[in-house]
Write an enzyme that holds these catalytic residues in place. Structure first.
Site, PDB file in Angstrom:
ATOM      1  N   ARG A   1       0.836  -1.212   0.000  1.00 43.95           N
ATOM      2  CA  ARG A   1       0.000   0.000   0.000  1.00 43.95           C
ATOM      3  C   ARG A   1       0.868   1.258   0.000  1.00 43.95           C
ATOM      4  O   ARG A   1       0.474   2.286  -0.565  1.00 43.95           O
ATOM      5  CB  ARG A   1      -0.970  -0.013   1.185  1.00 43.95           C
ATOM      6  CG  ARG A   1      -0.299  -0.104   2.540  1.00 43.95           C
ATOM      7  CD  ARG A   1      -1.309  -0.133   3.670  1.00 43.95           C
ATOM      8  NE  ARG A   1      -0.670  -0.464   4.938  1.00 43.95           N
ATOM      9  CZ  ARG A   1      -1.084  -0.018   6.117  1.00 43.95           C
ATOM     10  NH1 ARG A   1      -2.131   0.782   6.197  1.00 43.95           N
ATOM     11  NH2 ARG A   1      -0.467  -0.376   7.223  1.00 43.95           N
TER      12      ARG A   1
ATOM     13  N   SER B   1      -4.685   4.790   5.853  1.00 44.14           N
ATOM     14  CA  SER B   1      -4.526   3.374   5.526  1.00 44.14           C
ATOM     15  C   SER B   1      -4.125   3.161   4.076  1.00 44.14           C
ATOM     16  O   SER B   1      -3.409   2.221   3.750  1.00 44.14           O
ATOM     17  CB  SER B   1      -5.832   2.616   5.808  1.00 44.14           C
ATOM     18  OG  SER B   1      -6.101   2.586   7.190  1.00 44.14           O
TER      19      SER B   1
ATOM     20  N   GLU C   1     -18.888   4.730  -0.167  1.00 46.10           N
ATOM     21  CA  GLU C   1     -18.121   4.174  -1.285  1.00 46.10           C
ATOM     22  C   GLU C   1     -18.881   4.212  -2.608  1.00 46.10           C
ATOM     23  O   GLU C   1     -18.281   4.463  -3.658  1.00 46.10           O
ATOM     24  CB  GLU C   1     -17.714   2.732  -0.969  1.00 46.10           C
ATOM     25  CG  GLU C   1     -16.714   2.599   0.167  1.00 46.10           C
ATOM     26  CD  GLU C   1     -17.351   2.533   1.540  1.00 46.10           C
ATOM     27  OE1 GLU C   1     -16.631   2.317   2.528  1.00 46.10           O
ATOM     28  OE2 GLU C   1     -18.594   2.711   1.633  1.00 46.10           O
TER      29      GLU C   1
ATOM     30  N   PHE D   1     -14.400  -3.128   0.382  1.00 45.62           N
ATOM     31  CA  PHE D   1     -15.314  -2.025   0.141  1.00 45.62           C
ATOM     32  C   PHE D   1     -15.152  -1.455  -1.272  1.00 45.62           C
ATOM     33  O   PHE D   1     -16.036  -0.764  -1.771  1.00 45.62           O
ATOM     34  CB  PHE D   1     -15.090  -0.929   1.176  1.00 45.62           C
ATOM     35  CG  PHE D   1     -15.059  -1.434   2.590  1.00 45.62           C
ATOM     36  CD1 PHE D   1     -15.953  -2.425   3.011  1.00 45.62           C
ATOM     37  CD2 PHE D   1     -14.139  -0.961   3.500  1.00 45.62           C
ATOM     38  CE1 PHE D   1     -15.925  -2.909   4.309  1.00 45.62           C
ATOM     39  CE2 PHE D   1     -14.104  -1.435   4.803  1.00 45.62           C
ATOM     40  CZ  PHE D   1     -15.002  -2.410   5.213  1.00 45.62           C
TER      41      PHE D   1
ATOM     42  N   HIS E   1      -5.507  -3.739   1.552  1.00 45.39           N
ATOM     43  CA  HIS E   1      -5.963  -4.686   2.568  1.00 45.39           C
ATOM     44  C   HIS E   1      -6.716  -5.866   1.953  1.00 45.39           C
ATOM     45  O   HIS E   1      -7.742  -6.306   2.466  1.00 45.39           O
ATOM     46  CB  HIS E   1      -6.836  -3.981   3.597  1.00 45.39           C
ATOM     47  CG  HIS E   1      -6.103  -2.976   4.437  1.00 45.39           C
ATOM     48  ND1 HIS E   1      -5.406  -1.922   3.888  1.00 45.39           N
ATOM     49  CD2 HIS E   1      -5.964  -2.859   5.784  1.00 45.39           C
ATOM     50  CE1 HIS E   1      -4.870  -1.191   4.858  1.00 45.39           C
ATOM     51  NE2 HIS E   1      -5.174  -1.756   6.011  1.00 45.39           N
TER      52      HIS E   1
ATOM     53  N   ASP F   1      -8.559  -7.883  11.635  1.00 44.07           N
ATOM     54  CA  ASP F   1      -9.912  -7.340  11.424  1.00 44.07           C
ATOM     55  C   ASP F   1     -10.913  -8.426  11.044  1.00 44.07           C
ATOM     56  O   ASP F   1     -12.122  -8.225  11.143  1.00 44.07           O
ATOM     57  CB  ASP F   1      -9.894  -6.256  10.337  1.00 44.07           C
ATOM     58  CG  ASP F   1      -9.291  -4.954  10.843  1.00 44.07           C
ATOM     59  OD1 ASP F   1      -9.029  -4.867  12.053  1.00 44.07           O
ATOM     60  OD2 ASP F   1      -9.087  -4.046  10.030  1.00 44.07           O
TER      61      ASP F   1
ATOM     62  N   ARG G   1      -1.871  -4.903   3.021  1.00 46.47           N
ATOM     63  CA  ARG G   1      -1.552  -4.188   4.251  1.00 46.47           C
ATOM     64  C   ARG G   1      -0.169  -4.509   4.826  1.00 46.47           C
ATOM     65  O   ARG G   1       0.531  -3.590   5.251  1.00 46.47           O
ATOM     66  CB  ARG G   1      -2.621  -4.507   5.310  1.00 46.47           C
ATOM     67  CG  ARG G   1      -2.323  -3.915   6.666  1.00 46.47           C
ATOM     68  CD  ARG G   1      -3.281  -4.451   7.711  1.00 46.47           C
ATOM     69  NE  ARG G   1      -3.125  -3.812   9.010  1.00 46.47           N
ATOM     70  CZ  ARG G   1      -3.770  -4.174  10.102  1.00 46.47           C
ATOM     71  NH1 ARG G   1      -4.626  -5.182  10.056  1.00 46.47           N
ATOM     72  NH2 ARG G   1      -3.577  -3.549  11.231  1.00 46.47           N
TER      73      ARG G   1
END
Length: 317
Positions: free
Chosen positions: A13, A40, A61, A86, A112, A120, A170
């Site tokens: 990322r 992030s 989104e 998402f 991610h 998560d 990530r």
């Protein structure tokens, strides 16, 4: 065998963030949109340097995709940023109708991805996004393996006319591809020449495939390793030529074996050169909470799994 060295583990990322920052300086048409995950997605520097070209849409989104599609009409090149889950599942209708069907020049950038999102858990991890996106007509689908390749891909997709899905992750992973590489969309990268088995890997599994090839070589098994960073359009010629030589193939990806790279390779071979194939991927399951290392081990997404699959497929030749 050639030795690939980890020049310093970095998260992919951050490669995206570095590429976007550079684009901000070199291409005034590049704009960025984020759904409340600026830090992030490593979009902070672009936001700081070009506040007039950065749009924080919040946790909305679907609106972000619609806004991005509209911006292309005025000649802008929008890069959207949020988690892969998402970026795809939550907004699939908007991507299908407003971006893919309309052929809009939107770059959907997704962090991610896979189980290496980690703690998560399953609600945030996604293992079906490559399948969702590759099924959309006209959508280019890219899954990069390290920091350097992700930065290079980010720069390259700005020059590509048409919708793109760029997938990255990530955790910090080995950074081993050249810093000055030229990223060619749809062009596979051969990392090792081999004669016994072809290993085709994408994303975080490319480094694992390299480690597997080294160990297989020590066992007297010659593995050809191919980095497929572009899932669509797929470099079918590279795949067919390699499997014609080795006679069997292992595919490796941090994704469900349904709908991912492995299925694309299987279709290609079924059409042109049928051969035994083994799949290193998750097997029709959601993820769960745990560290990236724990999850990669539990779901068999590592060098050990690639070695096991290679030894198995060799018996089927």
């Amino acid at each position: 065998m050639k030795e690939y060295k980890n020049t310093g583990s970095k998260d992919t990322r951050s490669g995206f963030g570095a590429g976007l920052t550079e684009l901000g300086k070199t291409n005034e048409n590049v704009v960025a949109l984020c759904a409340d995950l600026t830090g992030s997605l490593k979009m902070d520097e672009f936001k700081a340097n070009h506040p007039e070209r950065f749009f924080q849409v919040g946790i909305a989104e679907a609106n972000m995709i619609g806004m991005a599609a509209g911006m292309t009409i005025g000649g802008k090149i929008p890069f959207t940023g949020t988690f892969a889950n998402f970026s795809t599942g939550r907004v699939y209708d908007q991507i299908r109708q407003s971006v893919a069907y309309s052929g809009k020049n939107v770059k959907i950038c997704a962090s991610h991805a896979g189980v290496t999102l980690g703690e998560d858990g399953a609600t945030h991890q996604i293992l079906e996004d490559l399948g969702l996106m590759k099924m959309l007509p006209g959508m280019t689908v890219i899954n990069t393996c390290d920091y350097n390749q992700t930065k290079a891909a980010t720069l390259a997709i700005a020059e590509h006319d048409g919708p793109v899905y760029l997938r990255f992750g990530r955790p910090k992973v080995a950074n081993f591809t050249p810093e000055d590489q030229k990223f060619e969309i749809g062009k596979a990268v051969k990392l090792y020449e081999g004669t016994d088995v072809t290993i085709i890997a994408t994303g975080h599994l490319v480094w694992e495939a390299i480690q597997a090839a080294v160990e297989l070589n020590e066992k007297g098994i010659s593995a050809e390793v191919i980095n497929i960073h572009t899932i669509k359009p797929l470099d079918e010629e590279a795949i067919i030529n390699s499997v014609k030589k080795t006679g069997c193939v292992v595919t490796a990806e941090e994704h469900n074996f349904l709908g991912g790279l492995g299925e694309s390779v299987a279709r290609t071979l079924a059409e042109h050169h049928p051969a035994p194939q083994e799949f290193v991927a998750t097997k029709d399951t959601f993820g769960e909470s745990g560290t990236p290392a724990q999850l990669m081990d539990k779901y068999g997404l590592n060098a050990a799994a690639i070695i096991k699959a290679s030894e198995k497929v060799l018996k089927r030749k």
